[in-house]
Design a protein around this motif. Structure first.
Motif, short mmCIF file in Angstrom:
data_model
loop_
_atom_site.label_atom_id
_atom_site.label_comp_id
_atom_site.label_asym_id
_atom_site.label_seq_id
_atom_site.Cartn_x
_atom_site.Cartn_y
_atom_site.Cartn_z
N ARG A 149 -7.76 7.79 0.82
CA ARG A 149 -6.53 7.94 0.01
C ARG A 149 -6.16 6.64 -0.67
NH1 ARG A 149 -2.67 10.62 3.53
NH2 ARG A 149 -3.90 12.45 2.91
N ALA A 150 -6.28 5.54 0.06
CA ALA A 150 -5.94 4.24 -0.53
C ALA A 150 -6.82 3.93 -1.73
CB ALA A 150 -6.07 3.15 0.53
N THR A 151 -8.11 4.23 -1.61
CA THR A 151 -9.05 3.93 -2.69
C THR A 151 -8.72 4.73 -3.95
OG1 THR A 151 -10.80 3.40 -1.12
CG2 THR A 151 -11.47 3.96 -3.37
N TYR A 152 -8.51 6.03 -3.80
CA TYR A 152 -8.24 6.86 -4.97
C TYR A 152 -6.89 6.53 -5.59
CZ TYR A 152 -12.32 9.79 -4.19
OH TYR A 152 -13.61 10.25 -4.07
N THR A 153 -5.89 6.23 -4.78
CA THR A 153 -4.59 5.87 -5.33
C THR A 153 -4.68 4.58 -6.12
OG1 THR A 153 -3.52 6.93 -3.42
CG2 THR A 153 -2.17 5.45 -4.76
N ALA A 154 -5.43 3.61 -5.60
CA ALA A 154 -5.59 2.34 -6.30
C ALA A 154 -6.33 2.52 -7.62
CB ALA A 154 -6.33 1.34 -5.41
N ILE A 155 -7.36 3.35 -7.62
CA ILE A 155 -8.12 3.57 -8.86
C ILE A 155 -7.23 4.22 -9.91
CG2 ILE A 155 -10.01 4.90 -9.87
CD1 ILE A 155 -11.55 4.43 -7.26
N MET A 156 -6.39 5.18 -9.50
CA MET A 156 -5.47 5.80 -10.45
C MET A 156 -4.52 4.76 -11.05
SD MET A 156 -4.37 9.49 -8.88
CE MET A 156 -3.68 8.76 -7.41
N TRP A 157 -3.94 3.91 -10.19
CA TRP A 157 -2.98 2.92 -10.68
C TRP A 157 -3.66 1.87 -11.54
CZ3 TRP A 157 1.60 2.40 -12.16
CH2 TRP A 157 2.20 1.15 -12.30
N ALA A 158 -4.95 1.65 -11.33
CA ALA A 158 -5.68 0.68 -12.17
C ALA A 158 -5.70 1.13 -13.62
CB ALA A 158 -7.11 0.49 -11.65
N SER A 317 -8.23 -2.81 -4.60
CA SER A 317 -7.20 -2.98 -3.58
C SER A 317 -7.20 -1.88 -2.54
CB SER A 317 -5.82 -3.09 -4.24
OG SER A 317 -5.49 -1.89 -4.92
N GLY A 318 -7.38 -0.64 -2.98
CA GLY A 318 -7.37 0.47 -2.02
C GLY A 318 -8.51 0.38 -1.03
N LYS A 319 -9.69 0.04 -1.51
CA LYS A 319 -10.85 -0.10 -0.63
C LYS A 319 -10.61 -1.19 0.40
CE LYS A 319 -15.12 1.40 0.01
NZ LYS A 319 -15.42 2.82 0.26
N LEU A 320 -10.00 -2.29 -0.02
CA LEU A 320 -9.72 -3.39 0.90
C LEU A 320 -8.65 -3.01 1.91
CD1 LEU A 320 -9.84 -6.38 -1.61
CD2 LEU A 320 -11.59 -5.69 0.03
N VAL A 321 -7.64 -2.25 1.47
CA VAL A 321 -6.62 -1.78 2.41
C VAL A 321 -7.25 -0.86 3.45
CG1 VAL A 321 -4.56 -0.34 2.63
CG2 VAL A 321 -4.66 -2.07 0.85
N ASP A 322 -8.15 0.04 3.00
CA ASP A 322 -8.85 0.92 3.93
C ASP A 322 -9.63 0.13 4.98
OD1 ASP A 322 -8.09 3.45 3.10
OD2 ASP A 322 -9.63 3.57 1.55
N ARG A 323 -10.23 -0.98 4.55
CA ARG A 323 -11.13 -1.71 5.44
C ARG A 323 -10.41 -2.75 6.30
NH1 ARG A 323 -17.14 -4.07 4.11
NH2 ARG A 323 -17.51 -4.94 6.19
N PHE A 324 -9.49 -3.51 5.71
CA PHE A 324 -8.89 -4.64 6.42
C PHE A 324 -7.43 -4.41 6.81
CE2 PHE A 324 -12.19 -6.53 3.65
CZ PHE A 324 -13.01 -7.06 4.64
N GLY A 325 -6.85 -3.30 6.37
CA GLY A 325 -5.44 -3.07 6.65
C GLY A 325 -4.56 -3.79 5.65
N PRO A 326 -3.28 -3.41 5.56
CA PRO A 326 -2.38 -4.00 4.56
C PRO A 326 -2.24 -5.51 4.68
CG PRO A 326 -1.42 -2.01 5.50
CD PRO A 326 -2.64 -2.32 6.32
N ALA A 327 -2.00 -6.02 5.89
CA ALA A 327 -1.80 -7.46 6.03
C ALA A 327 -3.08 -8.22 5.70
CB ALA A 327 -1.34 -7.79 7.45
#
Length: 459
Positions: A149-158, A317-327
């Motif tokens: 979900r994070a990846t697709y949301t980030a791609i849309m906002w890009a 950004s979404g891919k990185l959030v998926d992998r490393f978490g928000p912080a």
């Protein structure tokens, strides 16, 4: 429900989360990204056309600055207003209205015969433009599987910074070959066409419909489009994990059930992040000219580099959030952005170094802001996802309004441009700290009522 035969109960969350992406979902993501792109294109026009518009309307540069503020203020109000509406009546209809509004008002800008009308049209265009964002973010997030979900949301906002880049090149050509109204016509007409496409091609959010008990033939068609392998017969959709409630006071609900800390921090992160990107895009040319006599043409090139790298940063950004978490993903991006912004005044005289710094700044801070939008879409349940996203985006827009005022005050106080860059670097630094605090002290606001009983649904 339509059809006959045995009743098959289908968990909508599993239907979306446990299967490969369907053609219908790809179409939804593309349409949402298209809205984001048009948002970026429409945002660019007034900056390019401003000199000619000032001359045509007979106003000074200082007076015309209100036209910029009117659009940004309208966008802030629109994001906060349309989010709760989308949570109440649906994402699709609200999104179509918002897109049609900012398309029509963008065209109306080309017809403004007085400065007062221009302010009205820019506010209304910003109102629709800002209102579209929480709608398509929520729509896309609710059709994306949880695993990505994070990846697709980030791609849309890009699509938004991509629209900035497209608008920059398009408007540069239009203003050189046509009168200034063509800039707004060329942006507004495709936007109105897109509103029509959304009406015919975009389904309502399936999660929203099930959460609100709006079940019928349309929901069954969408479910079968997502999984054509569903057996024949009647389908009874349900969601195990959450169901919606009607939020009587939408913004109050954002601060209940343990969501208050997360809601405040998400809003602060976007306020600080958007203020930083506004410095880079809108104030950098002025500061570079005042401090080092760097031409507007050179500054425009640097802003173009920033915008192109923003697309890359937001997309990742979404891919990185998926992998490393928000912080782990967002805090380093903001903190690196703070160091880069502070250093910009010290490398301004070197063409290579300032280009590299602007490119890395475009990659880092928009990555943090884009990832925060992703986090916002994941933080709230379906019943208040649009309202929560609208709250955060609205504060982000207010950051865009405040940034020029703060820099204007610093200039009036005779601050050196290099010192202004250092002072404004506090914004992304604080955003990074807020990311760490969000991960430490907040948790997902997933407290929702029990599922709607099957007997209460439309047969």
């Amino acid at each position: 429900m339509t059809g006959s035969g045995p009743l098959l109960r289908v968990d909508v969350a599993s239907l979306i989360d446990d299967r490969p992406i369907s053609t219908l979902q790809i179409r939804i993501f593309v349409l949402c990204a298209l809205v984001a792109l048009l948002d970026g294109v429409c945002s660019q026009g007034i900056g390019v056309a401003a000199p000619a518009m000032r001359e045509a309307l007979g106003v000074t540069a200082a007076t015309f600055a209100w036209a910029f503020s009117a659009g940004l203020f309208g966008a802030a109000i629109g994001a906060m207003a349309f989010g709760p509406i989308a949570d109440r009546i649906g994402r699709k209809s609200t999104l179509i209205f918002a897109v049609a509004l900012f398309g029509a008002m963008t065209i109306a800008t080309a017809l403004a015969s007085s400065f007062e009308l221009l302010l009205l049209y820019r506010f209304a265009a910003g109102f629709g433009l800002g209102g579209a964002i929480p709608c398509f973010i929520a729509m896309g997030a609710e059709y994306a599987p949880a695993r990505s979900r994070a990846t697709y949301t980030a791609i849309m906002w890009a699509g938004f910074p991509a629209g900035n880049a497209v608008g920059g090149f398009l408007n540069s050509y239009l203003i050189a070959h046509f009168e200034w109204p063509m800039v707004f016509v060329a942006a507004g007409v495709p936007t109105l066409v897109t509103a029509v496409l959304l009406w015919f091609l975009l389904p309502e959010s399936l999660r929203f419909q099930i959460a609100r008990g709006q079940i019928g033939a349309q929901t069954e068609r969408v479910m079968r489009a997502i999984n054509p392998g569903l057996p024949p017969g009647r389908l009874e959709p349900f969601m195990r994990t959450e169901a919606g409630k009607r939020a009587k006071i939408p913004f109050v609900d954002l601060f209940t059930d343990g969501r208050a800390t997360g809601t405040v921090l998400l809003g602060l992160i976007l306020l600080l992040g958007f203020a930083t990107t506004t410095v880079a895009v809108l104030q950098t040319p002025t500061l570079l000219l005042r401090g080092w006599n760097i031409s507007p043409a050179t500054s425009s090139f640097l802003v173009g580099v920033f915008s192109i790298m923003s697309v890359c940063g937001m997309g990742l950004s979404g891919k990185l959030v998926d992998r490393f978490g928000p912080a782990g993903a967002l805090a380093p991006a903001f903190i690196c952005g703070a160091a880069l912004l502070a250093s910009l005044g010290y490398v301004a005289t070197s063409p290579l170094e300032r280009t590299i710094v602007m490119g890395l700044l475009g990659f880092s801070v928009p990555m943090g802001a884009g990832g925060t939008i992703v986090l916002t879409a994941m933080f709230y349940p379906t019943a208040m996802r649009s309202a929560g996203t609208g709250w955060a985006m609205g504060l982000g827009r207010f950051g865009q309004v405040l940034s020029p005022l703060v820099i204007g005050l610093m200039i009036a106080l005779a601050w050196a441009p290099a010192s202004i860059f250092v002072a404004m670097a506090l914004a992304p630094l604080l955003a990074g700290i807020c990311c760490v605090l969000h991960a430490t002290f907040s948790h997902k606001g997933a407290t929702v009522p029990a599922a709607i009983p099957a007997a209460s649904r439309t047969p």
